[in-house]
Design a protein around this motif. Structure first.
Motif, PDB file in Angstrom:
ATOM      1  N   ASN A 186      -2.528  -0.860  -3.322  1.00  0.00           N
ATOM      2  CA  ASN A 186      -3.688   0.093  -2.370  1.00  0.00           C
ATOM      3  C   ASN A 186      -3.138   1.095  -2.247  1.00  0.00           C
ATOM      4  O   ASN A 186      -1.643   1.458  -2.223  1.00  0.00           O
ATOM      5  CB  ASN A 186      -4.517  -0.504  -1.362  1.00  0.00           C
ATOM      6  N   THR A 244       0.947  -1.290   0.029  1.00  0.00           N
ATOM      7  CA  THR A 244       0.032  -0.016  -0.111  1.00  0.00           C
ATOM      8  C   THR A 244       0.901   1.295  -0.024  1.00  0.00           C
ATOM      9  O   THR A 244       2.084   0.954   0.224  1.00  0.00           O
ATOM     10  CB  THR A 244      -0.903  -0.051   1.075  1.00  0.00           C
ATOM     11  N   ASP A 256      -3.558   4.174   1.391  1.00  0.00           N
ATOM     12  CA  ASP A 256      -4.280   4.420   2.458  1.00  0.00           C
ATOM     13  C   ASP A 256      -5.111   5.627   2.736  1.00  0.00           C
ATOM     14  O   ASP A 256      -6.074   5.578   3.363  1.00  0.00           O
ATOM     15  CB  ASP A 256      -3.311   4.309   3.644  1.00  0.00           C
ATOM     16  N   ASN A 264       1.404   4.679   2.083  1.00  0.00           N
ATOM     17  CA  ASN A 264       1.086   5.540   3.087  1.00  0.00           C
ATOM     18  C   ASN A 264       2.315   6.655   3.338  1.00  0.00           C
ATOM     19  O   ASN A 264       3.392   6.132   2.609  1.00  0.00           O
ATOM     20  CB  ASN A 264       0.596   4.593   4.389  1.00  0.00           C
TER      21      ASN A 264
END
Length: 253
Positions: A167, A118, A169, A120
């Protein structure tokens, strides 16, 4: 009539959008499969790196090689292990290859990417530190002889750095204030130039502005913008192999 051909005839832009969005969905499914079926985090990471490397190899011209690697300079200094490196394969060899291990000369590098589950704050900072480990290496450049004389040494170009993941966040993705705040904290050689979340978000920096890609074609936006960046860089500088030889204790010119 063939559905794709019919759409191409009636609405070419929509045909392109639908065709390339399918490519993103395929990659998304592969990443989802690895996260749900592989029980070791390190293996998941290796598999996902391979998926990203394959998609870049598919779209980048053959003059560019794409692998994971460590970058090395003529002083023997090395970078951290880099998940995805885009480098010259036309004029520059890799060094000390051993199975999946390779060193890429710093002069041969066009771009580096970190692959994460992800995006972030933590991983953004991490990607910036990986980029810095490459950008701080010395790059040589010497004149290139030709029939009429020689070309001046090519000025080394900025190495592109990015982060790619399944992905992201932040709820508003790369449009979020939190992302922009964290992004702006990455300065100098830690700057990240582009990013991709295959779930449907991408960005690229152009003239200091953050360009956001379309959700259903985040992958294609990322690839096309990368192609534009690589095109603008031209060829890599000619490596001063004598500098590398000198590091081995050779005194000849």
């Amino acid at each position: 009539m063939n559905i794709a051909k019919s759409l191409s005839d009636t609405d070419g832009p929509e045909f392109l959008r639908q065709s390339f969005s399918a490519e993103q969905e395929i990659l998304k499914c592969k990443l989802l499969l690895s996260s749900r079926s592989i029980t070791h985090d390190g293996t998941v990471g290796d598999v996902n790196e391979t998926h990203f490397i394959k998609i870049l190899r598919k779209y980048l011209p053959r003059r560019y090689a794409v692998d994971n690697a460590i970058i090395i300079d003529s002083n023997g200094a090395t970078s951290d292990q880099i998940d995805v490196v885009v480098y010259d394969m036309q004029y520059s060899p890799t060094l000390l290859d051993q199975k999946k291990h390779r060193y890429v000369p710093a002069e041969a590098v066009y771009a580096v990417f970190e692959v994460k589950p992800t995006i972030n704050k933590e991983y953004l900072i991490y990607a910036g530190e990986k980029a810095e480990s490459v950008r701080k290496l010395e790059r040589t450049s010497i004149p290139i002889p030709y029939a009429g004389g020689e070309y001046k040494p090519k000025k080394v170009f900025p190495i592109t750095a990015g982060i790619v993941a399944t992905n992201i966040d932040w709820i508003d993705g790369f449009n979020s204030e939190a992302f922009r705040k964290n992004f702006e904290e990455l300065t100098d050689s830690k700057v990240i130039d582009c990013g991709l979340a295959v779930s449907g978000d991408s960005f690229d920096i152009y003239d200091g502005d953050i360009l956001i890609g379309p959700q259903k074609n985040a992958l294609t936006f990322f690839i096309f913008r990368l192609l534009q960046r690589l095109q603008s860089l031209g060829t890599v500088p000619a490596i001063d192999w004598n500098k590398y030889a000198t590091a081995l204790g050779c005194n000849g010119s």
